[in-house]
Design an enzyme around this catalytic site. Structure first.
Site, PDB file in Angstrom:
ATOM      1  N   CYS A   2       0.957  -1.289   0.110  1.00  0.00           N
ATOM      2  CA  CYS A   2      -0.209   0.182   0.225  1.00  0.00           C
ATOM      3  C   CYS A   2       0.909   1.665  -0.038  1.00  0.00           C
ATOM      4  O   CYS A   2       1.772   1.285   0.502  1.00  0.00           O
ATOM      5  CB  CYS A   2      -0.486   0.241   1.166  1.00  0.00           C
ATOM      6  SG  CYS A   2      -1.909  -0.910   1.225  1.00  0.00           S
ATOM      7  N   ARG A  27       3.904  -0.305  -4.418  1.00  0.00           N
ATOM      8  CA  ARG A  27       3.343  -0.907  -3.381  1.00  0.00           C
ATOM      9  C   ARG A  27       2.645  -1.722  -3.165  1.00  0.00           C
ATOM     10  O   ARG A  27       2.158  -2.498  -2.356  1.00  0.00           O
ATOM     11  CB  ARG A  27       3.799   0.112  -2.706  1.00  0.00           C
ATOM     12  CG  ARG A  27       4.556   0.658  -2.245  1.00  0.00           C
ATOM     13  CD  ARG A  27       4.312   2.386  -1.623  1.00  0.00           C
ATOM     14  NE  ARG A  27       4.697   1.872   0.275  1.00  0.00           N
ATOM     15  CZ  ARG A  27       5.595   1.578   0.923  1.00  0.00           C
ATOM     16  NH1 ARG A  27       6.761   2.100   0.457  1.00  0.00           N
ATOM     17  NH2 ARG A  27       5.601   0.685   2.036  1.00  0.00           N
ATOM     18  N   TRP A  74      -2.905  -2.887  -1.363  1.00  0.00           N
ATOM     19  CA  TRP A  74      -2.568  -4.138  -1.430  1.00  0.00           C
ATOM     20  C   TRP A  74      -3.167  -5.084  -0.822  1.00  0.00           C
ATOM     21  O   TRP A  74      -2.613  -4.746   0.444  1.00  0.00           O
ATOM     22  CB  TRP A  74      -0.422  -4.599  -1.239  1.00  0.00           C
ATOM     23  CG  TRP A  74      -0.557  -5.623  -1.795  1.00  0.00           C
ATOM     24  CD1 TRP A  74      -0.393  -6.492  -2.802  1.00  0.00           C
ATOM     25  CD2 TRP A  74      -0.678  -7.224  -0.329  1.00  0.00           C
ATOM     26  NE1 TRP A  74      -0.183  -8.147  -2.170  1.00  0.00           N
ATOM     27  CE2 TRP A  74      -0.041  -8.003  -1.181  1.00  0.00           C
ATOM     28  CE3 TRP A  74      -0.484  -6.645   0.677  1.00  0.00           C
ATOM     29  CZ2 TRP A  74       0.254  -9.060  -0.911  1.00  0.00           C
ATOM     30  CZ3 TRP A  74      -0.061  -8.308   1.459  1.00  0.00           C
ATOM     31  CH2 TRP A  74       0.262  -8.976   0.266  1.00  0.00           C
ATOM     32  N   ASN A  98      -1.292   2.217   5.489  1.00  0.00           N
ATOM     33  CA  ASN A  98      -0.309   1.101   5.142  1.00  0.00           C
ATOM     34  C   ASN A  98       0.202   0.310   6.301  1.00  0.00           C
ATOM     35  O   ASN A  98       0.107   1.337   7.472  1.00  0.00           O
ATOM     36  CB  ASN A  98       0.695   1.883   4.404  1.00  0.00           C
ATOM     37  CG  ASN A  98       1.801   0.581   4.020  1.00  0.00           C
ATOM     38  OD1 ASN A  98       2.224  -0.425   3.866  1.00  0.00           O
ATOM     39  ND2 ASN A  98       2.936   1.073   4.803  1.00  0.00           N
ATOM     40  N   GLY A  99      -0.556  -0.954   6.259  1.00  0.00           N
ATOM     41  CA  GLY A  99       0.227  -1.888   7.004  1.00  0.00           C
ATOM     42  C   GLY A  99      -1.574  -2.698   8.075  1.00  0.00           C
ATOM     43  O   GLY A  99      -1.869  -2.862   6.672  1.00  0.00           O
ATOM     44  N   GLU A 478      16.203 -19.133  -8.105  1.00  0.00           N
ATOM     45  CA  GLU A 478      15.992 -17.854  -7.947  1.00  0.00           C
ATOM     46  C   GLU A 478      15.466 -17.124  -9.595  1.00  0.00           C
ATOM     47  O   GLU A 478      14.262 -16.503  -9.670  1.00  0.00           O
ATOM     48  CB  GLU A 478      17.635 -16.347  -8.327  1.00  0.00           C
ATOM     49  CG  GLU A 478      17.253 -15.254  -8.179  1.00  0.00           C
ATOM     50  CD  GLU A 478      16.551 -13.998  -7.898  1.00  0.00           C
ATOM     51  OE1 GLU A 478      15.922 -14.357  -7.240  1.00  0.00           O
ATOM     52  OE2 GLU A 478      16.230 -13.033  -8.386  1.00  0.00           O
ATOM     53  N   LYS A 482      11.978 -15.555 -11.005  1.00  0.00           N
ATOM     54  CA  LYS A 482      11.635 -15.229 -11.073  1.00  0.00           C
ATOM     55  C   LYS A 482      10.797 -15.177 -11.951  1.00  0.00           C
ATOM     56  O   LYS A 482       9.425 -14.943 -12.750  1.00  0.00           O
ATOM     57  CB  LYS A 482      12.404 -14.740 -12.361  1.00  0.00           C
ATOM     58  CG  LYS A 482      14.281 -13.854 -10.759  1.00  0.00           C
ATOM     59  CD  LYS A 482      13.293 -11.942 -11.032  1.00  0.00           C
ATOM     60  CE  LYS A 482      13.664 -11.896 -10.278  1.00  0.00           C
ATOM     61  NZ  LYS A 482      13.469 -12.063  -8.558  1.00  0.00           N
ATOM     62  N   GLU A 485       6.535 -15.460 -10.499  1.00  0.00           N
ATOM     63  CA  GLU A 485       6.139 -14.888 -10.191  1.00  0.00           C
ATOM     64  C   GLU A 485       5.968 -13.658 -11.191  1.00  0.00           C
ATOM     65  O   GLU A 485       4.425 -12.524 -11.268  1.00  0.00           O
ATOM     66  CB  GLU A 485       7.134 -13.164  -9.079  1.00  0.00           C
ATOM     67  CG  GLU A 485       8.417 -12.868  -9.761  1.00  0.00           C
ATOM     68  CD  GLU A 485       9.202 -12.385  -8.922  1.00  0.00           C
ATOM     69  OE1 GLU A 485       8.310 -11.768  -7.904  1.00  0.00           O
ATOM     70  OE2 GLU A 485      10.196 -12.359  -8.842  1.00  0.00           O
ATOM     71  N   HIS A 501      16.717 -38.001  -6.338  1.00  0.00           N
ATOM     72  CA  HIS A 501      16.145 -38.254  -4.758  1.00  0.00           C
ATOM     73  C   HIS A 501      14.566 -37.897  -5.155  1.00  0.00           C
ATOM     74  O   HIS A 501      13.964 -38.346  -3.807  1.00  0.00           O
ATOM     75  CB  HIS A 501      16.584 -37.709  -4.384  1.00  0.00           C
ATOM     76  CG  HIS A 501      17.868 -37.837  -4.328  1.00  0.00           C
ATOM     77  ND1 HIS A 501      18.879 -39.081  -3.310  1.00  0.00           N
ATOM     78  CD2 HIS A 501      19.183 -37.411  -3.899  1.00  0.00           C
ATOM     79  CE1 HIS A 501      19.851 -39.405  -3.488  1.00  0.00           C
ATOM     80  NE2 HIS A 501      19.801 -38.214  -3.724  1.00  0.00           N
ATOM     81  N   LYS A 601       6.344  -4.079  -4.328  1.00  0.00           N
ATOM     82  CA  LYS A 601       7.121  -4.857  -3.907  1.00  0.00           C
ATOM     83  C   LYS A 601       7.538  -4.589  -2.376  1.00  0.00           C
ATOM     84  O   LYS A 601       8.526  -5.319  -2.184  1.00  0.00           O
ATOM     85  CB  LYS A 601       7.936  -3.477  -4.824  1.00  0.00           C
ATOM     86  CG  LYS A 601       9.386  -3.332  -4.749  1.00  0.00           C
ATOM     87  CD  LYS A 601      10.333  -2.940  -5.690  1.00  0.00           C
ATOM     88  CE  LYS A 601      11.175  -2.584  -6.312  1.00  0.00           C
ATOM     89  NZ  LYS A 601      11.930  -4.395  -6.761  1.00  0.00           N
TER      90      LYS A 601
HETATM   91  C1  F6R Z   1      11.418 -11.103  -5.896  1.00  0.00           C
HETATM   92  C2  F6R Z   1      11.051 -10.173  -4.843  1.00  0.00           C
HETATM   93  C3  F6R Z   1      10.851 -10.782  -3.501  1.00  0.00           C
HETATM   94  C4  F6R Z   1      11.428  -9.458  -2.941  1.00  0.00           C
HETATM   95  C5  F6R Z   1      11.524  -9.913  -0.749  1.00  0.00           C
HETATM   96  C6  F6R Z   1      12.376  -8.812  -0.660  1.00  0.00           C
HETATM   97  O1  F6R Z   1      11.745 -10.823  -6.763  1.00  0.00           O
HETATM   98  O2  F6R Z   1      11.674  -9.047  -5.612  1.00  0.00           O
HETATM   99  O3  F6R Z   1      11.391 -11.665  -3.516  1.00  0.00           O
HETATM  100  O4  F6R Z   1      13.304 -10.342  -2.761  1.00  0.00           O
HETATM  101  O5  F6R Z   1      10.065  -9.609  -1.088  1.00  0.00           O
HETATM  102  O6  F6R Z   1      12.569  -7.863  -0.698  1.00  0.00           O
HETATM  103  P1  F6R Z   1      13.428  -6.899   0.319  1.00  0.00           P
HETATM  104  O7  F6R Z   1      14.895  -6.881  -0.301  1.00  0.00           O
HETATM  105  O8  F6R Z   1      12.979  -5.613   0.228  1.00  0.00           O
HETATM  106  O9  F6R Z   1      13.041  -7.049   1.908  1.00  0.00           O
END
Ligand code: F6R
Length: 606
Positions: A2, A27, A74, A98-99, A478, A482, A485, A501, A601
């Site tokens: 948010c 956000r 969000w 927000n929260g 990773e 990626k 998502e 396994h 994010k």
């Molecule tokens: C994936 C991604 C998330 C962040 C995670 C931690 O592409 O961006 O998995 O890495 O939410 O976020 P930060 O680094 O801001 O603590």
């Protein structure tokens, strides 16, 4: 999680709020809303979906006035619908939040018993209703907001606007970030300074528990106990270029392509080129430590996974890694001789912050590795190391990952030297390899057309596996994250040796298997695992260097050739295909690359 914005201005508020919300959309983007005051009269508009929906609504039903608040959501409590979109209004009060208000059920029950009817399913509405209740009972708006804040539990950043109060806005911060912007005859609030950048660079960050009474001439700030406090007014210079897409179609593409330059910039703050040695900007003593504890979430956690290999193999120090949401509730025993490192792009991730708070006072050192210097994680650690990636706007983390790796690599070398695990020659060798990493990342990016071509086929798959060994195993994780998502294709990352396994049962010609295999000491082992896949009809995309391609590309579905690398920096170089395969697969599928569904994010809720 948010984004909130507020303005007490001397120009039409709606365009300013909408422009600011666009910079906060990363956000959360499942609904949005805005409330303004025109000659004291409050009006609001709310819409489900991205900000463009709210824009359409505002074009049909414009809002006038020079004060206002806005929100991009969000969802945490209640579905993404108009009723649950912010601002929430009760009586003369409108609130953006927000929260999470943790005691909202208790407050809601109390207010319902008093005859209050709720219009939404959100936790936020109790804030507006409670405040309106206090005003109805005779309190002034400021007194009512203070009384309301005293009743709230949980983590929040709040903005209050009051009908009939043309020159008043109240802001509060507990657990979630909030910045106050000082204009000329105007005042602003925003979830981050980045969002306020085009409006002002004069910023005051509220501290934990603070709340502020804003008028057009300034802000009076109070601490959690209601005592007036002074908070520093800082000049925050955010480079406007960094928050612009430039000629790129998406922020993600821009941020992937920026990696060579931001990595080099970050490394220049951690390396001494004249001595070919590490030179940390803060003093950290690794020599007496028992072990390291590395904690983060998501992509930042995969950076911890890579760093574990480095710290253990190079510095010979045992490392424990954990995702923050598990670490904090596991309540791990601490000896007091650990170094604890918390890694976070945003520096605001609620789980990582809570884990840091758990460790504080229990570990010998508490270090933060962050991209946002003013963030909570940065401020609450004993020492904070900046990754200097510049603003990362795309929801999927890319350049922050390679910059996190760059900084962690320098820490591993520093730890190795201090613990006599390597000598000066060893340090020189590693520093040289590290210095060359940005250039290798640039060369890897040049292979984008091959990755784009492979992605056209990957986009047709339902499941995809990623394999890697040693420090390349976290890259498999990773790559899978990626891809999931961004393209919504199911993907898993496995250590190559683990496939036999169990997961090998998944293999048939419809499941592409992407293998990260630089020609290092583990290459032959990885290739054996790859052969096991191909023997079962599996379709392998091998990502390797020229030597690896010569040795093992026979029988693969495709081979992508990256530059040969020192094994130490291979994780940075192989991050590029992990990112670009996901990016192009998402483009092929037509998903929203910069703002994938259901995500946000900055994850400031647990
Ligand atoms: C994936 C991604 C998330 C962040 C995670 C931690 O592409 O961006 O998995 O890495 O939410 O976020 P930060 O680094 O801001 O603590």
């Amino acid at each position: 999680m948010c984004g909130i914005v507020g303005i007490l201005g001397n120009r039409p508020a709606t365009p300013v709020i909408m422009e600011t919300l666009h910079r906060l959309e990363y956000r959360g983007y499942d609904s949005a809303g805005i409330a303004t005051l025109d000659e004291g009269k409050m009006q609001s508009r709310r819409a489900v979906g991205k900000l463009s929906e709210l824009e359409t609504l505002l074009a049909e039903q414009p809002l006038s006035g020079t004060s206002g608040i806005g929100h991009t959501r969000w969802a945490t409590h209640g579905a993404a619908n108009v009723e649950n979109a912010h601002p929430h209004r009760a009586g003369t009060v409108a609130v953006v939040h927000n929260g999470i208000i943790e005691n909202f059920r208790e407050l809601r029950d109390e207010l319902t018993a008093e005859g209050v009817n709720f219009a939404s399913d959100t936790d936020t509405e109790v804030v507006a209703q409670l405040c309106a209740r206090y005003i109805a009972a005779g309190k002034t708006p400021v007194e009512a907001a203070a009384a309301t804040l005293a009743r709230l539990q949980g983590a929040f950043a709040l903005g209050f606007l009051f009908e009939g109060e043309h020159d008043l806005m109240i802001a509060a911060r507990r657990g979630s970030p909030l910045a106050i912007g000082h204009g000329t005859g105007e005042m602003f609030i925003g979830s981050d300074a980045l969002a306020l950048a085009p409006l002002t660079n004069r910023i005051t960050y509220l501290e934990e528990g603070d709340w502020a009474v804003l008028t057009r001439t300034g802000a009076e700030i109070f601490d959690a106990l209601g005592n007036p406090v002074e908070r520093e007014l800082r000049i925050v210079n955010v480079d406007q270029v960094m928050i612009d897409k430039g000629s790129y179609r998406h922020f993600m593409a821009k941020e992937i392509h920026e990696q060579p330059s931001v990595m080099a910039f970050a490394l220049s703050h951690y390396l001494n080129p004249e001595r070919t040695a590490v030179s940390l900007p803060v003093e950290i003593d690794f020599s007496g430590l028992d072990r390291l504890v590395l904690v983060a979430c998501g992509t930042a956690f995969y950076a911890c996974n890579v760093a574990k290999y480095w710290f253990e193999q190079i510095a010979r120090i045992p490392v424990e890694i954990d995702v923050a949401s598990e670490f904090r509730y596991r309540e791990p025993p601490m000896s007091g001789r650990e170094g604890a490192i918390f890694i976070s792009q945003s520096g605001e991730t609620a789980d990582t912050l809570a884990a840091l708070r758990y460790v504080r006072g229990k570990a010998a050192h508490v270090l933060a590795v962050v991209n946002v210097p003013e963030s909570s994680i940065s401020r609450e650690a004993d020492a904070s190391l900046q990754i200097m990636a510049g603003p990362e706007i795309s929801v999927a983390s890319t350049k922050a990952f390679t910059c996190q790796l760059s900084v962690l690599a320098t820490l591993a070398i520093a730890a190795a030297r201090q613990r006599d695990a390597i000598d000066a020659t060893g340090e020189t060798r590693l520093v040289k390899a590290l210095t060359g990493a940005p250039q290798l990342v640039a060369q890897a990016i040049k292979q984008e057309p091959a990755m784009e071509a492979a992605s056209r086929d990957l986009a047709k798959a339902r499941d995809i596996l990623f394999l890697g060994r040693g420090p390349l195993f976290p890259l498999a994780l990773e790559g899978a994250l990626k891809l999931k998502e961004l393209s919504y294709i199911h993907a898993e990352g496995y250590p190559s040796g683990e496939l036999k396994h169990g997961p090998i049962a998944l293999i048939d010609d419809s499941v592409p298997v992407i293998v990260f295999a630089p020609s290092d000491d583990l290459f032959d082992k990885t290739v054996s695992n790859m052969e096991e896949v191909m023997a079962r009809g599996g379709k392998v995309l091998l990502i390797t260097d020229e030597q690896g391609a010569e040795a093992a590309s026979h029988g693969t579905w495709r081979t992508i050739v990256l530059p040969a690398t020192d094994p130490f920096v291979a994780p940075m170089v192989y991050a590029v295909p992990a990112q670009l395969l996901a990016y192009h697969t998402a483009l092929e599928k037509g998903t929203d690359v910069d703002q994938p569904r259901n995500l946000a994010k900055s994850v400031t809720v647990e």
